[in-house]
Write a protein that holds these residues in place. Structure first.
Motif, PDB file in Angstrom:
ATOM      1  N   PHE A   4      -2.156  -8.981   1.552  1.00  0.00           N
ATOM      2  CA  PHE A   4      -1.440  -7.782   1.975  1.00  0.00           C
ATOM      3  C   PHE A   4      -0.151  -8.158   2.705  1.00  0.00           C
ATOM      4  CE2 PHE A   4      -3.005  -8.770   6.102  1.00  0.00           C
ATOM      5  CZ  PHE A   4      -2.309  -7.995   7.009  1.00  0.00           C
ATOM      6  N   GLU A  23       7.229  -6.545   0.798  1.00  0.00           N
ATOM      7  CA  GLU A  23       7.924  -5.767  -0.221  1.00  0.00           C
ATOM      8  C   GLU A  23       8.201  -4.337   0.244  1.00  0.00           C
ATOM      9  OE1 GLU A  23       5.497  -6.038  -3.690  1.00  0.00           O
ATOM     10  OE2 GLU A  23       6.366  -7.961  -4.321  1.00  0.00           O
ATOM     11  N   LYS A  24       7.316  -3.788   1.085  1.00  0.00           N
ATOM     12  CA  LYS A  24       7.518  -2.432   1.602  1.00  0.00           C
ATOM     13  C   LYS A  24       8.622  -2.383   2.657  1.00  0.00           C
ATOM     14  CE  LYS A  24       2.723  -0.961   0.918  1.00  0.00           C
ATOM     15  NZ  LYS A  24       1.450  -0.583   1.610  1.00  0.00           N
ATOM     16  N   ARG A  39       2.194 -10.056   1.527  1.00  0.00           N
ATOM     17  CA  ARG A  39       3.273  -9.883   0.549  1.00  0.00           C
ATOM     18  C   ARG A  39       3.563  -8.409   0.306  1.00  0.00           C
ATOM     19  NH1 ARG A  39       3.390  -9.309  -5.112  1.00  0.00           N
ATOM     20  NH2 ARG A  39       5.378  -9.976  -6.015  1.00  0.00           N
ATOM     21  N   ASP A  40       2.526  -7.567   0.312  1.00  0.00           N
ATOM     22  CA  ASP A  40       2.727  -6.141   0.095  1.00  0.00           C
ATOM     23  C   ASP A  40       3.609  -5.533   1.174  1.00  0.00           C
ATOM     24  OD1 ASP A  40       1.139  -6.277  -2.138  1.00  0.00           O
ATOM     25  OD2 ASP A  40      -0.700  -5.711  -1.067  1.00  0.00           O
ATOM     26  N   HIS A  41       3.342  -5.891   2.418  1.00  0.00           N
ATOM     27  CA  HIS A  41       4.137  -5.320   3.509  1.00  0.00           C
ATOM     28  C   HIS A  41       5.534  -5.927   3.564  1.00  0.00           C
ATOM     29  CE1 HIS A  41       1.196  -2.696   5.394  1.00  0.00           C
ATOM     30  NE2 HIS A  41       0.276  -3.627   5.188  1.00  0.00           N
TER      31      HIS A  41
END
Length: 423
Positions: free
Chosen positions: A353, A359-360, A355-357
């Motif tokens: 997660f 990108e966000k 990497r997800d944050h």
């Protein structure tokens, strides 16, 4: 503010019955029981019922409950703000207007039986010294009591909590020591880490061997007491002029545990130059590389930054991309480059997660040079010069008898280079 008889203020919604207490037995109905309408001490529902009544009263008075911390309440009156924090039967409150603070105190005294304690100076073992330049939080009194409790007042002073040559493992053939005393020392030191992040790693490392402590483990703990004797007045300094920029640091010691070879994750989060959160804990799984260990530590730091971001939003503080300073460029590459994920499938999914944050746009991963790796102090034993440098940058200082202006200038000079790097 202290709420007198806090556990007697709440109304109970469940059906709870108690035996007739001695001296209050009914002559007419000696075999019957009492049905409670309000809470009593030792009743499991007492704390929840007391909080429910207090919450209801504050909400009716115009307060807004924190979205993350449900014991935080805020009241706005024009440009003025009142902040109320509840802990069991104690309430800490403050505001930007003396009239608003006084009005709240009178309002609470009318509704509940309260005891006004005045300006916050001592709370849950923490000593607070407030001034125009900032606030100093320390546990000097608690430190002296702990040294006296375990008869360490005559121990030889040490300049660091742990030697760089210290290596702890199970030592199955070593001489066993009193487990009760060892656990007592660990518990006392763990509470001291609330204001002494400089001993966090050493205490947490020794705490791993509470089940069967040996002489070597006890010697490591005694070193902490020797260090505390040398530095009893240290505490956390929070400057009133500190900026409100949020940032985090992460680091990891690959395979540092000598028993199961698990790595140690260390993180710290700062609001401006003020340290507000830190941790040093063993990772749940074995990391196959330094990169993986650093990546897991960064994921842990990211989750804490997101929690702080949500908490600070209750104070109308908004943040964009929060800088997360990581010591490993490879760990940063894993988070930024999805192609590398095919080679890192062994890393637990819950850590991706990060990497997800990224990108966000919630966080921004930045590489930090060795001189500014603040999380190093939570990862491993380090030499005296580096230790004192990192300790000072984290705001662990001795304010008693020291000019606050000098302290303020020292911290600002230490952060000038790092803030320039982030910009």
């Amino acid at each position: 503010m202290d709420v007198k008889s806090a556990f007697l203020n709440g109304f109970i919604e469940e059906e709870v019955y108690v035996r007739q207490p001695p001296g209050f037995e009914s002559v007419r109905f000696p075999d019957r029981v009492y049905k409670l309408r309000k809470a009593l001490y030792s009743v499991k529902q007492a704390l929840r019922a007391s909080y429910a009544r207090l919450k209801s009263f504050l909400l009716k008075s115009g307060f807004v409950m924190g979205s993350v911390d449900k014991t935080l309440f805020l009241l706005s009156r024009g440009s003025d703000t009142l902040i109320v924090q509840i802990y069991v039967d104690d309430i800490i409150f403050g505001g930007s207007s003396n009239a608003l603070v006084s009005s709240f105190a009178e309002q609470m005294s009318r509704e509940f039986e309260m005891s006004l304690m005045g300006e916050l100076q001592f709370y849950l073992g923490l000593q607070i010294k407030q001034g125009l330049e900032g606030t100093f939080v320390h546990q000097a009194m608690y430190t002296r009591n702990v040294l006296k409790k375990f008869n360490k007042g005559d121990s030889k002073p040490m300049t660091t909590p742990m030697s760089t040559n210290t290596v702890l493992d199970a030592y199955e053939d070593g001489e066993a020591v009193d487990q009760k005393e060892f656990r007592g020392m660990i518990g006392s030191l763990l509470y001291l880490t609330a204001t002494r992040p400089d001993i966090q790693f050493a205490v947490c490392l020794c705490a791993r061997y509470q089940t069967s402590p040996k002489t070597s483990h006890r010697q490591a703990v005694k070193r902490n007491f020797s260090y505390l004797k040398c530095t009893p007045e240290l505490g956390l300094w929070y400057s009133s002029d500190s900026s409100l920029s949020l940032r985090g640091f992460s680091d990891a010691d690959h395979a540092g545990c000598q028993i199961d070879r698990k790595s140690t994750s260390s993180t710290c989060q700062l609001l401006g130059t003020s340290l507000v959160s830190w941790s040093s804990r063993k990772q749940a799984s074995v990391a196959l590389s330094t990169t993986e260990a650093e990546y897991v530590a960064a994921a842990s730091c990211c989750s804490q930054l997101l929690w702080l971001k949500a908490t600070l939003s209750d104070f109308s503080l908004r943040f964009g991309r929060i800088p997360l300073l990581v010591a490993s460029t490879s760990a940063i590459s894993i988070a930024k480059n999805p192609i590398l994920h095919s080679k890192t499938k062994h890393i637990d999914v819950r850590f991706h997660f990060l990497r997800d944050h990224y990108e966000k746009g919630d966080i921004d991963l930045v590489h930090v040079v060795s001189a500014n790796k603040l999380a190093d102090i939570f990862t491993k034993p380090i030499e005296f010069d580096a230790f004192t440098h990192l300790r000072g940058e984290l705001g662990v200082l001795q304010v008693e008898g020291v000019d606050n202006a000098l302290i303020k200038g020292e911290i600002e000079s230490q952060w000038t280079g790092l803030i320039a790097l982030l910009v």
